[in-house]
Design an enzyme around this catalytic site. Structure first.
Site, PDB file in Angstrom:
ATOM      1  N   ASP A  16       0.809  -1.223   0.000  1.00 22.57           N
ATOM      2  CA  ASP A  16       0.000   0.000   0.000  1.00 22.57           C
ATOM      3  C   ASP A  16       0.835   1.262   0.000  1.00 22.57           C
ATOM      4  O   ASP A  16       0.320   2.353  -0.217  1.00 22.57           O
ATOM      5  CB  ASP A  16      -0.944   0.008   1.200  1.00 22.57           C
ATOM      6  CG  ASP A  16      -0.188   0.112   2.523  1.00 22.57           C
ATOM      7  OD1 ASP A  16       0.988  -0.283   2.551  1.00 22.57           O
ATOM      8  OD2 ASP A  16      -0.773   0.583   3.504  1.00 22.57           O
ATOM      9  N   THR A  18       5.099   3.003  -0.574  1.00 24.33           N
ATOM     10  CA  THR A  18       6.507   2.757  -0.913  1.00 24.33           C
ATOM     11  C   THR A  18       7.372   2.651   0.324  1.00 24.33           C
ATOM     12  O   THR A  18       8.450   2.083   0.284  1.00 24.33           O
ATOM     13  CB  THR A  18       7.042   3.885  -1.807  1.00 24.33           C
ATOM     14  OG1 THR A  18       6.890   5.129  -1.110  1.00 24.33           O
ATOM     15  CG2 THR A  18       6.287   3.948  -3.117  1.00 24.33           C
TER      16      THR A  18
END
Length: 398
Positions: A352, A354
């Site tokens: 969801d 980085t």
């Protein structure tokens, strides 16, 4: 711990070391047994030194390989039998124990084939599996301990208008807690005064700090980076997010995958099957076919020795513990053993953010000067602006 005959004061690491020592001792005694009686591979066979009697040498070596190394399994089997339970320890006792005792009889009381090498080798493999499983458990326990250490041991609370330092375990719901820059947040709550940048990577995996202001929630175990603030405690003790994470890891360690549950059920029936088939073997060869008592007894012990499914009873839990232990050591919390087993079916994994994949340490990779500027000037200006700043910067759209 009690079921396997370990000492009451031993922690998981101590029990893992104990199993390792037992495995090493069993292996050291089993290697010469294998070459003295190489299980049909005569090209590996060596003769006992100094003209010693082969049976007596095997007896001494097998006693060293089985009695002390296998003692926890014998204790566990005795306790299981007293409760009327047939588990893997009972199978170990049935196979290794009967094989060894029958072999002692062949050495001192009657002439027959012995099972020294089979019993010793079987116990070596069982000890190896058990040691690796306990090593994984110890690693997972260490990961749980590191999680628990994320919460600070003390907290500063405001009581009667005075700031006092108390144990984190004494913080109550509704207490006003003060946190200074660089300090850890003791329990969950909501900010009432001040603002700051808070590192919540222990919960979210996002390494960059998150801006927090009045009415924002904070999580126990996270780190206050910049400003001082006060917040109202809303969750303490076992209700905090950190405590729930620890509980999740512990439940994962204690859970059993479907394959392991099947192995446990199979082991109970396998003990009964081994006993029944062994007794039937004896009855058929002795009373029906008419063979000698010693021959029928030899075949019965053979059934008991080969009935121990060390792969079924040890490989499955060992694989689960190694998987969850390695995951915890690398910061990956696995919900339960069933989820780990189902992970083999995954084709796509979606992240969801980085921050769970990157290092969380942004750096300049390239400078592109605009018209009228050069690279050195831009870097000098940026460095001058950044020099007095303590606030972490984010790149928009990153």
């Amino acid at each position: 711990m009690a079921g396997m005959g370990h000492g009451p004061s031993m922690d998981m690491k101590s029990m893992a070391r104990d199993m390792r020592n037992r495995f090493v001792v069993a292996l050291a005694f089993t290697i010469p047994i294998f070459f003295l009686a190489p299980m049909g591979m005569d090209f590996l066979r060596v003769e006992p030194p100094f003209g010693w009697d082969l049976e007596l040498v095997l007896f001494v070596l097998a006693s060293g390989a089985i009695l002390w190394p296998g003692w926890p399994f014998f204790i566990a089997a005795a306790r299981a039998l007293r409760r009327g339970v047939f588990n893997m320890a009972v199978l170990v006792l049935l196979s290794v124990g009967t094989g060894y005792l029958f072999s002692v009889g062949t050495t001192f009381f009657f002439e027959a084939a012995n099972f020294y090498e089979a019993s010793a080798l079987l116990l070596v493999f069982i000890l190896l599996g058990h040691w690796l499983e306990m090593r994984a458990r110890a690693g997972a326990s260490e990961a749980i301990r590191r999680l628990m250490d994320l919460a600070p041991p003390t907290a500063k609370v405001i009581r009667d208008g005075v700031e006092v330092e108390i144990s984190t375990s004494e913080v109550e719901v509704g207490d006003l807690v003060a946190v200074r820059p660089g300090g850890k947040i003791p329990v969950d709550g909501v900010i009432e005064e001040g603002a700051s940048e808070i590192d919540e990577s222990m919960l979210t995996g996002e390494s960059l700090p998150v801006s927090k202001k009045v009415r924002d929630a904070v999580v126990g175990g996270s780190i206050n980076k910049t400003g001082a603030f006060r917040y109202r405690a809303t969750k303490v003790g076992s209700d905090t997010a950190l405590a729930q994470i620890v509980k999740l890891v512990q439940e994962a360690q204690n859970s059993k995958a479907p394959a392991q549950l099947l192995a446990d059920r199979a082991s109970q029936w396998l003990v009964l099957a081994a006993i029944v088939i062994g007794l039937l073997t004896f009855a058929i060869w002795f009373w029906v076919i008419g063979q000698t008592l010693l021959f029928a007894l030899t075949l019965t012990i053979t059934v008991f020795v080969i009935a121990c499914p060390d792969a079924l009873g040890l490989a499955t839990p060992m694989a689960i513990m190694v998987g969850t232990g390695l995951g915890a050591a690398h910061g990956i919390l696995i919900k339960d053993a069933a989820a780990l087993e189902d992970a083999v079916k995954l084709d796509v994994i979606i992240f969801d953010k980085t921050g769970t994949l990157t290092m969380g340490q942004p750096k300049v990779e390239q400078v592109v000067p605009g018209p009228g500027f050069d690279e050195a000037t831009i870097i000098a200006i940026a460095a001058a602006i950044e020099q007095g700043s303590s606030r972490p910067h984010r790149r928009r759209g990153a």
